[in-house]
Design an enzyme around this catalytic site. Sequence first.
Site, PDB file in Angstrom:
ATOM      1  N   CYS A 138      22.513  23.882  35.595  1.00 11.61           N
ATOM      2  CA  CYS A 138      23.164  25.086  35.084  1.00 11.61           C
ATOM      3  C   CYS A 138      23.864  25.907  36.162  1.00 11.61           C
ATOM      4  CB  CYS A 138      22.142  25.957  34.362  1.00 11.61           C
ATOM      5  SG  CYS A 138      21.490  25.215  32.845  1.00 11.61           S
ATOM      6  N   VAL A 139      23.481  25.752  37.401  1.00 11.55           N
ATOM      7  CA  VAL A 139      24.100  26.539  38.469  1.00 11.55           C
ATOM      8  C   VAL A 139      25.406  25.909  38.950  1.00 11.55           C
ATOM      9  CG1 VAL A 139      22.985  25.423  40.452  1.00 11.55           C
ATOM     10  CG2 VAL A 139      23.544  27.855  40.564  1.00 11.55           C
TER      11      VAL A 139
END
Length: 349
Positions: A138-139
């Site tokens: 997700c980053v």
Amino acid sequence: MSTLCLPHVMFPQHKITQQQMVDHLENLHADHPRMALAKRMIANTEVNERHLVLPIDELAVHTGFTHRSIVYEREARQMSSAAARQAIENAGLQISDIRMVIVTSCTGFMMPSLTAHLINDLALPTSTVQLPIAQLGCVAGAAAINRANDFARLDARNHVLIVSLEFSSLCYQPDDTKLHAFISAALFGDAVSACVLRADDQAGGFKIKKTESYFLPKSEHYIKYDVKDTGFHFTLDKAVMNSIKDVAPVMERLNYESFEQNCAHNDFFIFHTGGRKILDELVMHLDLASNRVSQSRSSLSEAGNIASVVVFDVLKRQFDSNLNRGDIGLLAAFGPGFTAEMAVGEWTA
């Protein structure tokens, strides 16, 4: 300073409401002893609907990692090219102006990378620098922005195309009866985005002033995949929900060093929608009013957690809002490692 231009965000055609997903899980696991608890936890995600590359009835019968990989590549090639062309147009550039292409995706695998497909399909320059990012979860969207910014700072002609592509539904494991598997099956959505970071000052958008990376030691178990014959099995440690308290001081320092003010005084925020709890933790530890993260909450409600695409979906929503030139903002996302990537800047659109 480089500028993030208007992104183009695309969603697959199949849509599922949260109630439909709950009904699906109940039918599939009617005798599960913790189904009542799972339903309460799913309700707390605040996700109302999501998009899927395949109908849920097809996903409910696992056809094997090979078939799912074929679907991933087929949809990735088609949707990424369409999104990229629109993003380049949004930035007011020609295809020949792109000097680097970054692709983020943690929900499938291709080799050569999708970067190679984009260079061929768009006819990008043969000198285009490629950076595929596959294991930051997700980053990765925020990481791509920061790495693009590093490249753009070297030369005012170093414009970067960033494509983020996540088909989390292809990681759905219908036979996994763990509680966290039910939650992730109802949390993550599918989406594709493309965005251009211009290396000059010739476009409006989010002009980046400074970036920061942060890694929380000994937290590798927070967010991870177990790779099995059936593909990627997502696992989440509940400790990740308390990780924002560690990264909040880093965000505050970055913000103060850049604009001599605390985050609470910023005009806007572009936060990853890790879930309701993560957004609540950001509100608490940055001393924000709850409505200050409304764009992220809307993204979560309408699309689910779309992993590396989230920051671009929220950025697009900021373009559609009533921001003023000179407004100060903070962008941040969080993912495996535990890793955080942050950027602060000004609105110039």
